[in-house]
Design a protein around this motif. Structure first.
Motif, PDB file in Angstrom:
ATOM      1  N   PRO A 151       0.586  -1.553  -0.449  1.00  0.00           N
ATOM      2  CA  PRO A 151      -0.392   0.264  -0.310  1.00  0.00           C
ATOM      3  C   PRO A 151       0.668   1.248   0.009  1.00  0.00           C
ATOM      4  O   PRO A 151       0.572   2.292  -0.417  1.00  0.00           O
ATOM      5  N   GLY A 152       1.725   1.175   0.561  1.00  0.00           N
ATOM      6  CA  GLY A 152       3.116   2.414   0.531  1.00  0.00           C
ATOM      7  C   GLY A 152       4.114   2.734  -0.244  1.00  0.00           C
ATOM      8  O   GLY A 152       4.508   3.149  -0.700  1.00  0.00           O
ATOM      9  N   ASP A 153       3.798   2.142  -1.722  1.00  0.00           N
ATOM     10  CA  ASP A 153       4.745   2.130  -2.790  1.00  0.00           C
ATOM     11  C   ASP A 153       4.605   2.803  -3.104  1.00  0.00           C
ATOM     12  O   ASP A 153       3.589   3.395  -3.772  1.00  0.00           O
ATOM     13  N   PRO A 154       5.290   3.255  -4.152  1.00  0.00           N
ATOM     14  CA  PRO A 154       4.753   4.921  -4.912  1.00  0.00           C
ATOM     15  C   PRO A 154       3.686   4.564  -6.263  1.00  0.00           C
ATOM     16  O   PRO A 154       3.961   2.961  -6.430  1.00  0.00           O
ATOM     17  N   PRO A 155       2.903   5.576  -6.279  1.00  0.00           N
ATOM     18  CA  PRO A 155       1.870   5.337  -7.440  1.00  0.00           C
ATOM     19  C   PRO A 155       1.878   4.928  -8.484  1.00  0.00           C
ATOM     20  O   PRO A 155       3.210   5.348  -9.454  1.00  0.00           O
ATOM     21  N   GLU A 156       0.937   4.132  -8.688  1.00  0.00           N
ATOM     22  CA  GLU A 156       1.654   3.121  -9.657  1.00  0.00           C
ATOM     23  C   GLU A 156       0.141   2.413 -10.875  1.00  0.00           C
ATOM     24  O   GLU A 156      -0.450   1.371  -9.844  1.00  0.00           O
ATOM     25  N   GLY A 157      -0.460   3.327 -11.809  1.00  0.00           N
ATOM     26  CA  GLY A 157      -1.816   2.772 -11.634  1.00  0.00           C
ATOM     27  C   GLY A 157      -2.951   2.860 -10.753  1.00  0.00           C
ATOM     28  O   GLY A 157      -3.341   4.072 -10.334  1.00  0.00           O
ATOM     29  N   GLU A 158      -3.941   2.040 -10.984  1.00  0.00           N
ATOM     30  CA  GLU A 158      -4.999   2.798  -9.849  1.00  0.00           C
ATOM     31  C   GLU A 158      -5.433   1.787  -8.636  1.00  0.00           C
ATOM     32  O   GLU A 158      -5.286   0.802  -9.569  1.00  0.00           O
ATOM     33  N   GLY A 159      -5.761   1.903  -7.822  1.00  0.00           N
ATOM     34  CA  GLY A 159      -5.739   0.430  -6.735  1.00  0.00           C
ATOM     35  C   GLY A 159      -7.082   0.186  -7.333  1.00  0.00           C
ATOM     36  O   GLY A 159      -8.238   1.018  -6.845  1.00  0.00           O
ATOM     37  N   ILE A 160      -7.586  -1.426  -6.546  1.00  0.00           N
ATOM     38  CA  ILE A 160      -8.301  -2.599  -6.692  1.00  0.00           C
ATOM     39  C   ILE A 160      -8.374  -2.698  -5.022  1.00  0.00           C
ATOM     40  O   ILE A 160     -10.346  -1.638  -5.276  1.00  0.00           O
ATOM     41  N   LEU A 161      -8.246  -3.113  -4.985  1.00  0.00           N
ATOM     42  CA  LEU A 161      -8.612  -3.333  -3.451  1.00  0.00           C
ATOM     43  C   LEU A 161      -7.247  -3.515  -2.308  1.00  0.00           C
ATOM     44  O   LEU A 161      -6.519  -3.480  -2.853  1.00  0.00           O
ATOM     45  N   ARG A 162      -7.572  -3.650  -0.878  1.00  0.00           N
ATOM     46  CA  ARG A 162      -7.101  -4.382  -0.688  1.00  0.00           C
ATOM     47  C   ARG A 162      -7.079  -5.461   0.805  1.00  0.00           C
ATOM     48  O   ARG A 162      -7.986  -5.419   0.461  1.00  0.00           O
ATOM     49  N   ASP A 163      -5.758  -6.196   0.968  1.00  0.00           N
ATOM     50  CA  ASP A 163      -6.554  -7.118   1.598  1.00  0.00           C
ATOM     51  C   ASP A 163      -5.023  -7.851   1.991  1.00  0.00           C
ATOM     52  O   ASP A 163      -3.713  -7.504   2.291  1.00  0.00           O
ATOM     53  N   ASP A 164      -5.344  -8.466   4.096  1.00  0.00           N
ATOM     54  CA  ASP A 164      -4.533  -8.992   5.110  1.00  0.00           C
ATOM     55  C   ASP A 164      -3.441  -9.979   3.969  1.00  0.00           C
ATOM     56  O   ASP A 164      -3.827 -10.945   3.914  1.00  0.00           O
ATOM     57  N   ALA A 237       4.545 -23.958   4.476  1.00  0.00           N
ATOM     58  CA  ALA A 237       3.600 -23.152   4.814  1.00  0.00           C
ATOM     59  C   ALA A 237       4.173 -21.542   3.517  1.00  0.00           C
ATOM     60  O   ALA A 237       5.283 -21.830   3.596  1.00  0.00           O
ATOM     61  N   SER A 238       2.945 -20.824   4.100  1.00  0.00           N
ATOM     62  CA  SER A 238       3.314 -20.253   3.020  1.00  0.00           C
ATOM     63  C   SER A 238       2.705 -18.155   2.736  1.00  0.00           C
ATOM     64  O   SER A 238       1.636 -18.881   4.196  1.00  0.00           O
ATOM     65  N   ILE A 239       3.075 -17.446   2.254  1.00  0.00           N
ATOM     66  CA  ILE A 239       2.510 -16.547   2.857  1.00  0.00           C
ATOM     67  C   ILE A 239       1.023 -16.308   0.995  1.00  0.00           C
ATOM     68  O   ILE A 239       1.607 -15.529   0.285  1.00  0.00           O
ATOM     69  N   LEU A 240       0.210 -15.910   1.564  1.00  0.00           N
ATOM     70  CA  LEU A 240      -1.225 -15.503   0.819  1.00  0.00           C
ATOM     71  C   LEU A 240      -1.572 -14.527   1.171  1.00  0.00           C
ATOM     72  O   LEU A 240      -1.452 -14.612   2.364  1.00  0.00           O
ATOM     73  N   PRO A 241      -2.542 -13.858   0.201  1.00  0.00           N
ATOM     74  CA  PRO A 241      -3.678 -12.705   0.421  1.00  0.00           C
ATOM     75  C   PRO A 241      -4.583 -13.035   1.262  1.00  0.00           C
ATOM     76  O   PRO A 241      -5.307 -14.695   0.636  1.00  0.00           O
ATOM     77  N   PHE A 242      -5.054 -12.895   2.286  1.00  0.00           N
ATOM     78  CA  PHE A 242      -6.988 -13.392   2.129  1.00  0.00           C
ATOM     79  C   PHE A 242      -7.969 -13.648   1.309  1.00  0.00           C
ATOM     80  O   PHE A 242      -8.365 -15.020   1.136  1.00  0.00           O
ATOM     81  N   ASP A 243      -8.322 -12.500  -0.040  1.00  0.00           N
ATOM     82  CA  ASP A 243      -9.153 -13.410  -0.400  1.00  0.00           C
ATOM     83  C   ASP A 243      -8.366 -14.115  -1.650  1.00  0.00           C
ATOM     84  O   ASP A 243      -9.073 -15.275  -1.575  1.00  0.00           O
ATOM     85  N   ALA A 244      -7.328 -15.067  -2.114  1.00  0.00           N
ATOM     86  CA  ALA A 244      -7.079 -16.097  -2.382  1.00  0.00           C
ATOM     87  C   ALA A 244      -7.470 -16.975  -1.516  1.00  0.00           C
ATOM     88  O   ALA A 244      -7.207 -18.015  -2.294  1.00  0.00           O
ATOM     89  N   GLU A 265      -1.734  -4.889  -2.186  1.00  0.00           N
ATOM     90  CA  GLU A 265      -2.930  -3.749  -2.429  1.00  0.00           C
ATOM     91  C   GLU A 265      -3.280  -4.230  -4.328  1.00  0.00           C
ATOM     92  O   GLU A 265      -2.012  -4.478  -4.726  1.00  0.00           O
ATOM     93  N   LEU A 266      -3.850  -4.770  -4.377  1.00  0.00           N
ATOM     94  CA  LEU A 266      -4.358  -4.691  -5.663  1.00  0.00           C
ATOM     95  C   LEU A 266      -3.979  -3.225  -7.309  1.00  0.00           C
ATOM     96  O   LEU A 266      -5.347  -2.861  -6.563  1.00  0.00           O
ATOM     97  N   ARG A 267      -3.765  -3.381  -8.163  1.00  0.00           N
ATOM     98  CA  ARG A 267      -3.732  -2.032  -9.018  1.00  0.00           C
ATOM     99  C   ARG A 267      -3.590  -2.377 -10.472  1.00  0.00           C
ATOM    100  O   ARG A 267      -3.178  -3.640 -10.369  1.00  0.00           O
ATOM    101  N   LYS A 268      -4.296  -1.809 -11.168  1.00  0.00           N
ATOM    102  CA  LYS A 268      -4.060  -1.719 -12.854  1.00  0.00           C
ATOM    103  C   LYS A 268      -3.872  -1.459 -12.812  1.00  0.00           C
ATOM    104  O   LYS A 268      -3.917   0.322 -12.264  1.00  0.00           O
ATOM    105  N   ILE A 269      -3.233  -1.352 -14.097  1.00  0.00           N
ATOM    106  CA  ILE A 269      -2.575  -0.917 -15.007  1.00  0.00           C
ATOM    107  C   ILE A 269      -3.222  -0.948 -16.292  1.00  0.00           C
ATOM    108  O   ILE A 269      -3.948  -2.157 -16.538  1.00  0.00           O
TER     109      ILE A 269
END
Length: 289
Positions: A151-164, A237-244, A265-269
């Motif tokens: 979420p804090g990365d430099p702006p790129e495209g448009e944000g779609i959603l955030r998840d943990d 074990a691994s690391i994934l976002p909640f929506d996945a 954060e998922l972003r669209k470009i």
């Protein structure tokens, strides 16, 4: 006689293989036929393209023509591919390059909505990592890209959603048992109880322990389905976002550590709006819906 694309393609393959026989096998022609094409090309440019008859070393002019040949054949092949794909679709085509978790959690519902108004449009999905998403959009190999970012990365495209981001592990395994024993006070250090199955999303977790575990990982996967399959088999074990993993398969557990929360954060470009047609823009708009 003018230079033909087939001359450039033949020359490029000979340069890559280093021998006439090797190039002939790739092209499905005889070595003498390949040699004749090279002679025609050299006659046209007025200078040799190879230092010796063995075709293993290019002249400076040959190196220059090789670069131009590869550029020309790449453009031609892309054009032919675009024509083929548009011919298959009666209306048009939308090409999506997306990170694996987006193909699982986001795209199915978007495609379902899109098809209610565009049932005849062909949709092509490329399941790749964030770096490849950028490359495909930049090279015009995809119309829309969906990538992962902090979420804090430099702006790129448009944000779609955030998840943990959280830990995904096999039910009843060492990580799961340690999580239950922690009684809600779990941390990323639970990953030390099992091998870490690395994937690009692990790099979004700002924790020194995770970085150390990544360096020592002996298994990496980029596809969400594959990761969950490996976890379910007890390979780590691994690391994934909640929506996945919202609808994770039986035998798999997911939880978000209570400390050092990390999000994805998922972003669209896409490329310049002026080059984007209405079919693509309609899909683009649904990604924010």
């Amino acid at each position: 006689m003018s230079i033909k694309l087939e001359m450039l393609r033949t020359f490029s393959i000979v340069a890559q293989k280093g021998t006439l026989s090797g190039a002939a096998r790739v092209l499905g022609r005889t070595p003498s036929a390949v040699s004749m094409v090279l002679t025609q090309l050299e006659d046209h440019v007025g200078a040799p393209l190879f230092e010796t008859d063995r075709k293993s070393r290019l002249t400076p002019l040959g190196q220059l023509i090789l670069e131009e040949s590869q550029r020309a054949t790449d453009v031609f092949d892309k054009s032919i591919d675009a024509i083929r794909r548009h011919a298959i679709s009666s209306v048009g085509i939308v090409r999506i390059a997306a990170v694996p978790s987006a193909t699982v959690a986001l795209l199915p519902k978007v495609i379902d909505r899109y098809r209610t108004t565009h049932p005849d449009v062909r949709i092509e999905i490329s399941d790749v990592d964030t770096a490849a998403v950028r490359r495909r959009v930049q090279r015009d190999e995809a119309d829309i890209g969906i990538l992962s970012a902090r979420p804090g990365d430099p702006p790129e495209g448009e944000g779609i959603l955030r998840d943990d981001l959280g830990i995904v592990c096999v039910e009843g395994g060492p990580v799961h048992r340690a999580h239950l024993a922690a009684e809600g006070r779990s941390d990323w250090n639970l990953l030390t109880h099992e091998p870490l199955i690395a994937n690009p999303l692990c790099n979004l977790v700002d924790d020194p322990l995770v970085r150390t575990l990544l360096d020592g990982s002996r298994l990496e996967a980029r596809n969400t389905t594959a990761i969950l399959s490996f976890v379910r088999r007890g390979l780590g074990a691994s690391i994934l976002p909640f929506d996945a993993v919202r609808s994770q398969p039986a035998g798999v557990e997911f939880f978000v550590p209570s400390t050092r929360l990390s999000q994805r954060e998922l972003r669209k470009i896409r490329q310049d709006k002026d080059r984007t047609g209405p079919l693509i823009m309609d899909f683009w708009s649904l990604l924010s819906g």
